[in-house]
Design an enzyme around this catalytic site. Structure first.
Site, PDB file in Angstrom:
ATOM      1  N   ALA A  23       9.712  21.498 -84.137  1.00  0.00           N
ATOM      2  CA  ALA A  23       9.844  21.946 -85.528  1.00  0.00           C
ATOM      3  C   ALA A  23      11.276  21.966 -86.042  1.00  0.00           C
ATOM      4  CB  ALA A  23       9.244  23.350 -85.666  1.00  0.00           C
ATOM      5  N   ASN A  24      12.247  21.611 -85.212  1.00  0.00           N
ATOM      6  CA  ASN A  24      13.635  21.756 -85.652  1.00  0.00           C
ATOM      7  C   ASN A  24      14.154  20.556 -86.449  1.00  0.00           C
ATOM      8  OD1 ASN A  24      13.666  20.827 -82.595  1.00  0.00           O
ATOM      9  ND2 ASN A  24      15.469  19.929 -83.557  1.00  0.00           N
ATOM     10  N   GLY A  26      13.022  16.456 -88.525  1.00  0.00           N
ATOM     11  CA  GLY A  26      12.037  15.473 -88.945  1.00  0.00           C
ATOM     12  C   GLY A  26      10.788  16.058 -89.561  1.00  0.00           C
ATOM     13  N   GLY A  28       8.384  17.823 -88.218  1.00  0.00           N
ATOM     14  CA  GLY A  28       8.105  19.203 -87.850  1.00  0.00           C
ATOM     15  C   GLY A  28       8.870  20.195 -88.694  1.00  0.00           C
ATOM     16  N   SER A 146      -0.263   7.679 -84.582  1.00  0.00           N
ATOM     17  CA  SER A 146       0.633   6.690 -85.190  1.00  0.00           C
ATOM     18  C   SER A 146      -0.159   5.425 -85.460  1.00  0.00           C
ATOM     19  CB  SER A 146       1.790   6.374 -84.238  1.00  0.00           C
ATOM     20  OG  SER A 146       2.512   5.226 -84.670  1.00  0.00           O
ATOM     21  N   TYR A 171       5.133   3.322 -75.950  1.00  0.00           N
ATOM     22  CA  TYR A 171       4.933   4.182 -77.119  1.00  0.00           C
ATOM     23  C   TYR A 171       3.534   3.984 -77.695  1.00  0.00           C
ATOM     24  CZ  TYR A 171       5.530   6.275 -81.729  1.00  0.00           C
ATOM     25  OH  TYR A 171       5.369   7.052 -82.858  1.00  0.00           O
TER      26      TYR A 171
END
Length: 298
Positions: A23-24, A26, A28, A146, A171
């Site tokens: 959450a810090n 982007g 989030g 994604s 990915y």
């Protein structure tokens, strides 16, 4: 007819508890900021306490009365995942768990337990964390996929990338695993008679710090392409719809409504037949239990 969901469509969330992983920064961060502005208590689950504190300061600059708290969480270490889950289970119940944290196309790296980093963080860490805390979640569990999942294939015989490593293929595999997990989780929650629902989402192509591992020529061109992509705030719209949308149902998958699901307002997205395959979903679930040592019990 609705033109799609944006942050403006998020209703009041006063009295509700949301946990947002990663959450810090982007997506989030943007999700947490909007939820806090609507009155929610937001638990920012992040690896770095300093970055979480800085994010909370930024949110409070916009929302002085924001109700925020921090939970240490490193999805690359299953021991730390267990510690975080134990702390959360001793606290207030969670209305919505937003599994947002992830990594994208890094150099070959292994998690603390020896799994390839993208599969280990994006899927196994998320699977273990969700498996431990889901009894404490009352409403929704959001899992971030994604558009890259469409080319994904999970190689069960080489999950630590011992034979080969291609960052983009790994990915894609991790994002396919996210959706297999989401659909299987929702099937199991429903079969168990739980009211909690699992919902998937993806941000399209959003310009966030996840792009830091792109090759230099592509990073250089990124600003020129920005008008065609989502900003981080716009990329957060599908997550916000999955977490709060009034007409969202378990097993829904949401994403941008523009061409190729790359950008735009949020609405129904397309998951591949492979992602929805119940047999493959069960196989991944069972292997994930073996690999993480976490049995969700549903």
């Amino acid at each position: 007819m609705s033109k799609g969901f944006t942050a403006d469509d998020v209703g009041a969330q006063t009295g509700r508890n949301f946990l947002v992983t990663g959450a810090n920064a982007g997506l989030g961060f943007e999700v947490s900021r909007v939820l806090a502005a609507r009155g929610a208590h937001v638990i920012l689950a992040c690896r770095d306490a300093g970055k979480a504190a800085a994010a909370m300061d930024r949110i409070r600059a916009d929302v002085p009365a924001a109700e925020l708290s921090f939970q240490p969480l490193d999805l690359a270490d299953l021991d730390q995942v267990r510690e975080a889950a134990k702390a959360l289970l001793a606290g207030p119940r969670i209305d919505v768990l937003v599994n947002n944290a992830g990594v994208m196309i890094p150099p070959k790296t292994l998690t603390r337990q020896g799994f390839e980093l993208q599969f280990g963080v994006n899927h196994l860490g998320t699977f273990a964390f969700t498996g431990l805390v889901h009894p404490h979640v009352d409403d929704r569990i959001v899992i971030t996929g994604s558009i890259a999942h469409k080319g994904g294939e999970v190689d069960f015989s080489d999950l630590s990338a011992g034979r080969s490593y291609h960052n983009w293929q790994r990915y894609q595999a991790s994002k396919l695993a996210n959706l297999l997990h989401m659909f299987e989780l929702d099937r199991r929650l429903s079969a168990a008679g739980r009211s909690t629902q699992a919902i998937g989402c993806h941000p399209g192509v959003a310009l966030t710090e996840l792009t830091r591992h792109l090759p230099l020529p592509l990073r250089t061109l990124t600003p020129l392409a920005a008008p065609f992509f989502n900003s981080a705030a716009q990329g957060a719209w599908p997550t916000l719809q999955a977490a709060t949308g009034a007409h969202v149902q378990g097993g829904d998958y949401l994403g941008p409504q523009g061409l190729g699901e790359i950008s735009g307002r949020s609405g129904p997205a397309r998951a591949t037949r492979t992602a929805r395959d119940p047999k493959l979903g069960r196989e991944l679930w069972e292997r994930s239990v073996e690999l993480t040592g976490v049995d969700p019990g549903i």
